[in-house]
Design a protein around this motif. Sequence first.
Motif, PDB file in Angstrom:
ATOM      1  N   THR A 106     -39.480-110.645 107.862  1.00 41.56           N
ATOM      2  CA  THR A 106     -39.738-111.005 106.470  1.00 41.56           C
ATOM      3  C   THR A 106     -39.430-109.873 105.498  1.00 41.56           C
ATOM      4  O   THR A 106     -38.830-110.084 104.438  1.00 41.56           O
ATOM      5  N   LYS A 107     -39.836-108.642 105.861  1.00 38.40           N
ATOM      6  CA  LYS A 107     -39.670-107.513 104.933  1.00 38.40           C
ATOM      7  C   LYS A 107     -38.205-107.224 104.644  1.00 38.40           C
ATOM      8  O   LYS A 107     -37.830-106.974 103.492  1.00 38.40           O
ATOM      9  N   ARG A 108     -37.363-107.219 105.681  1.00 39.88           N
ATOM     10  CA  ARG A 108     -35.937-106.923 105.466  1.00 39.88           C
ATOM     11  C   ARG A 108     -35.257-108.025 104.652  1.00 39.88           C
ATOM     12  O   ARG A 108     -34.456-107.748 103.755  1.00 39.88           O
ATOM     13  N   VAL A 109     -35.560-109.275 104.993  1.00 35.17           N
ATOM     14  CA  VAL A 109     -34.977-110.396 104.249  1.00 35.17           C
ATOM     15  C   VAL A 109     -35.433-110.364 102.797  1.00 35.17           C
ATOM     16  O   VAL A 109     -34.639-110.554 101.869  1.00 35.17           O
ATOM     17  N   GLU A 110     -36.713-110.082 102.594  1.00 39.41           N
ATOM     18  CA  GLU A 110     -37.238-110.013 101.227  1.00 39.41           C
ATOM     19  C   GLU A 110     -36.586-108.877 100.440  1.00 39.41           C
ATOM     20  O   GLU A 110     -36.232-109.043  99.265  1.00 39.41           O
ATOM     21  N   ALA A 111     -36.388-107.734 101.093  1.00 32.89           N
ATOM     22  CA  ALA A 111     -35.757-106.589 100.423  1.00 32.89           C
ATOM     23  C   ALA A 111     -34.321-106.906 100.017  1.00 32.89           C
ATOM     24  O   ALA A 111     -33.877-106.540  98.923  1.00 32.89           O
ATOM     25  N   LEU A 112     -33.604-107.588 100.920  1.00 33.47           N
ATOM     26  CA  LEU A 112     -32.218-107.958 100.615  1.00 33.47           C
ATOM     27  C   LEU A 112     -32.159-108.934  99.443  1.00 33.47           C
ATOM     28  O   LEU A 112     -31.342-108.778  98.518  1.00 33.47           O
ATOM     29  N   LEU A 113     -33.022-109.941  99.463  1.00 32.84           N
ATOM     30  CA  LEU A 113     -33.013-110.939  98.390  1.00 32.84           C
ATOM     31  C   LEU A 113     -33.441-110.329  97.053  1.00 32.84           C
ATOM     32  O   LEU A 113     -32.887-110.658  96.002  1.00 32.84           O
ATOM     33  N   LYS A 114     -34.423-109.416  97.088  1.00 36.36           N
ATOM     34  CA  LYS A 114     -34.888-108.783  95.847  1.00 36.36           C
ATOM     35  C   LYS A 114     -33.808-107.918  95.208  1.00 36.36           C
ATOM     36  O   LYS A 114     -33.803-107.727  93.993  1.00 36.36           O
ATOM     37  N   LYS A 115     -32.908-107.401  96.036  1.00 37.88           N
ATOM     38  CA  LYS A 115     -31.817-106.575  95.512  1.00 37.88           C
ATOM     39  C   LYS A 115     -30.929-107.366  94.552  1.00 37.88           C
ATOM     40  O   LYS A 115     -30.423-106.837  93.563  1.00 37.88           O
ATOM     41  N   TYR A 116     -30.736-108.658  94.860  1.00 33.52           N
ATOM     42  CA  TYR A 116     -29.867-109.505  94.031  1.00 33.52           C
ATOM     43  C   TYR A 116     -30.649-110.484  93.151  1.00 33.52           C
ATOM     44  O   TYR A 116     -30.114-110.985  92.168  1.00 33.52           O
ATOM     45  N   ALA A 117     -31.911-110.751  93.537  1.00 32.53           N
ATOM     46  CA  ALA A 117     -32.763-111.657  92.749  1.00 32.53           C
ATOM     47  C   ALA A 117     -34.170-111.064  92.693  1.00 32.53           C
ATOM     48  O   ALA A 117     -35.062-111.496  93.433  1.00 32.53           O
ATOM     49  N   PRO A 118     -34.383-110.055  91.834  1.00 33.28           N
ATOM     50  CA  PRO A 118     -35.664-109.330  91.809  1.00 33.28           C
ATOM     51  C   PRO A 118     -36.885-110.211  91.588  1.00 33.28           C
ATOM     52  O   PRO A 118     -37.939-109.978  92.186  1.00 33.28           O
ATOM     53  N   ARG A 119     -36.746-111.218  90.761  1.00 26.59           N
ATOM     54  CA  ARG A 119     -37.916-112.037  90.428  1.00 26.59           C
ATOM     55  C   ARG A 119     -38.188-113.130  91.459  1.00 26.59           C
ATOM     56  O   ARG A 119     -39.330-113.511  91.678  1.00 26.59           O
ATOM     57  N   ALA A 120     -37.141-113.650  92.087  1.00 22.69           N
ATOM     58  CA  ALA A 120     -37.317-114.785  93.006  1.00 22.69           C
ATOM     59  C   ALA A 120     -37.225-114.389  94.474  1.00 22.69           C
ATOM     60  O   ALA A 120     -37.498-115.214  95.350  1.00 22.69           O
ATOM     61  N   GLY A 121     -36.842-113.139  94.758  1.00 25.12           N
ATOM     62  CA  GLY A 121     -36.588-112.734  96.135  1.00 25.12           C
ATOM     63  C   GLY A 121     -37.760-112.951  97.078  1.00 25.12           C
ATOM     64  O   GLY A 121     -37.603-113.497  98.178  1.00 25.12           O
ATOM     65  N   ALA A 122     -38.971-112.540  96.664  1.00 19.11           N
ATOM     66  CA  ALA A 122     -40.145-112.669  97.529  1.00 19.11           C
ATOM     67  C   ALA A 122     -40.467-114.135  97.800  1.00 19.11           C
ATOM     68  O   ALA A 122     -40.775-114.521  98.942  1.00 19.11           O
ATOM     69  N   ARG A 123     -40.370-114.942  96.772  1.00 18.76           N
ATOM     70  CA  ARG A 123     -40.667-116.377  96.939  1.00 18.76           C
ATOM     71  C   ARG A 123     -39.654-117.033  97.871  1.00 18.76           C
ATOM     72  O   ARG A 123     -40.023-117.830  98.737  1.00 18.76           O
ATOM     73  N   TRP A 124     -38.385-116.724  97.699  1.00 13.78           N
ATOM     74  CA  TRP A 124     -37.356-117.309  98.549  1.00 13.78           C
ATOM     75  C   TRP A 124     -37.525-116.872 100.000  1.00 13.78           C
ATOM     76  O   TRP A 124     -37.322-117.666 100.923  1.00 13.78           O
ATOM     77  N   ALA A 125     -37.868-115.614 100.200  1.00 16.08           N
ATOM     78  CA  ALA A 125     -38.068-115.118 101.571  1.00 16.08           C
ATOM     79  C   ALA A 125     -39.205-115.878 102.253  1.00 16.08           C
ATOM     80  O   ALA A 125     -39.107-116.259 103.439  1.00 16.08           O
ATOM     81  N   ALA A 126     -40.296-116.104 101.532  1.00 19.70           N
ATOM     82  CA  ALA A 126     -41.430-116.856 102.093  1.00 19.70           C
ATOM     83  C   ALA A 126     -41.012-118.278 102.439  1.00 19.70           C
ATOM     84  O   ALA A 126     -41.383-118.813 103.509  1.00 19.70           O
ATOM     85  N   GLU A 127     -40.226-118.913 101.561  1.00 16.33           N
ATOM     86  CA  GLU A 127     -39.756-120.277 101.822  1.00 16.33           C
ATOM     87  C   GLU A 127     -38.831-120.323 103.043  1.00 16.33           C
ATOM     88  O   GLU A 127     -38.879-121.276 103.831  1.00 16.33           O
ATOM     89  N   ILE A 128     -37.990-119.303 103.198  1.00 19.29           N
ATOM     90  CA  ILE A 128     -37.064-119.262 104.339  1.00 19.29           C
ATOM     91  C   ILE A 128     -37.832-119.167 105.650  1.00 19.29           C
ATOM     92  O   ILE A 128     -37.530-119.895 106.618  1.00 19.29           O
ATOM     93  N   PHE A 129     -38.846-118.318 105.712  1.00 20.05           N
ATOM     94  CA  PHE A 129     -39.581-118.161 106.977  1.00 20.05           C
ATOM     95  C   PHE A 129     -40.502-119.342 107.241  1.00 20.05           C
ATOM     96  O   PHE A 129     -40.801-119.659 108.405  1.00 20.05           O
TER      97      PHE A 129
END
Length: 399
Positions: A199-222
């Motif tokens: 979760t942490k690596r995926v969230e970090a990658l997503l936050k790099k390109y989508a700072p506001r939605a990255g954490a939410r998207w990572a949670a939805e993916i897992f």
Amino acid sequence: MIKDYKSVEVFIGVDVGKSNHHAVALDKTGKKLLDKALPQDEAKLREIIDSLAGHGTLLLVVDQPATIGALPVAVAQAAGVMVGYLPGLAMRRIADLHPGEAKTDARDAAIIAEAARTMPHTLRSIDIADEQAAELSMLCGFDDDLTQQSTATSNRIRGLLTQVHPSLERVIGAHLDHPAMAELLAKYPTPDTLKKAGTKRVEALLKKYAPRAGARWAAEIFTALGEQTVVVSGTAGAAVVLPQLAAMLANLRTGRVEVLARVEALVEAHPLHVVLSSIPAVGIRTEARIITEVIGKEFVSAGHLASYAGLAPVTWRSGTSIRGDHPSRKGNKALKRALFLSAFAALKHPVSRAYYDRKRAEGKRHNQALIALARRRCDMIFAMLRDGTLYDEKVTKAA
């Protein structure tokens, strides 16, 4: 209609081709002055024009003014010769009036020359294209290609994700238009690689390109990953294909951004930018389409422009069984699409929305009301280009 048509004494019909053309020249009486094939070569084209110059004022007519027909048009314009264009549909209808069913370059060139001599109303003028408009036309065409390829690639990614993990596709597919998802799939293309990354690596990658939605998207993916425990056949193949598709999608979108930057610079430098940009919901791409598809062509009325754009309704009547007006399936499809999408975007504008709602209240379906709005905006664009005036909401409301 060609300006100064009455002064023409020699009519040159050119059936253009990729590597070779065929030219037929007629005088006012219909006497054949020339009938020969010629290569796609500037020197040979100039030679033909020079050989006919002694017979009087020349008019060169082609069946395709762009791409493979661009060189003959440019050579003729450089030589000071009037240039015209015979649309393909008009040519085919005229060809049906001539005896014989053969389809040869020589016959087509003769038909073009004869149409130029006897039916000037079928011709369209070709103004000398400035470098700005020519470049815009090329860039708009390339942008359309990139859009089609981008859509096809996105659909292919969604299809593969649906095959190997439907729950994951519902999450990633919903946000695939965001650059973050393409980067995610390029690095972690399969459910297994995503789980191993954590979760942490995926969230970090997503936050790099989508700072506001990255954490939410990572949670939805897992959450989606936990909904499927089996490994579908073909997942190993998807691990090879998906990263390449994701990289292609990212490159295509980068290409569109670069093209748009150049289009924007050209549009903003155009004299009509101030007029066109004053219209609600007319963006850079719509402006570019109007400049490339409308400017430089002659339209005698707003209805003429609407017909050219495929926005004028077509009446179908046959006895008592078939009656009514239907949308045209002809016209300039690129311009029609641009005006239709612009009309859709204009629904956020109060005046346009009120007109759309009025058409819906009259019983028109959504697309019919949008086409009616696009036609109304097309009429407005014609008047603004004709008079060189800016958008005036008071005048629009009164219309």
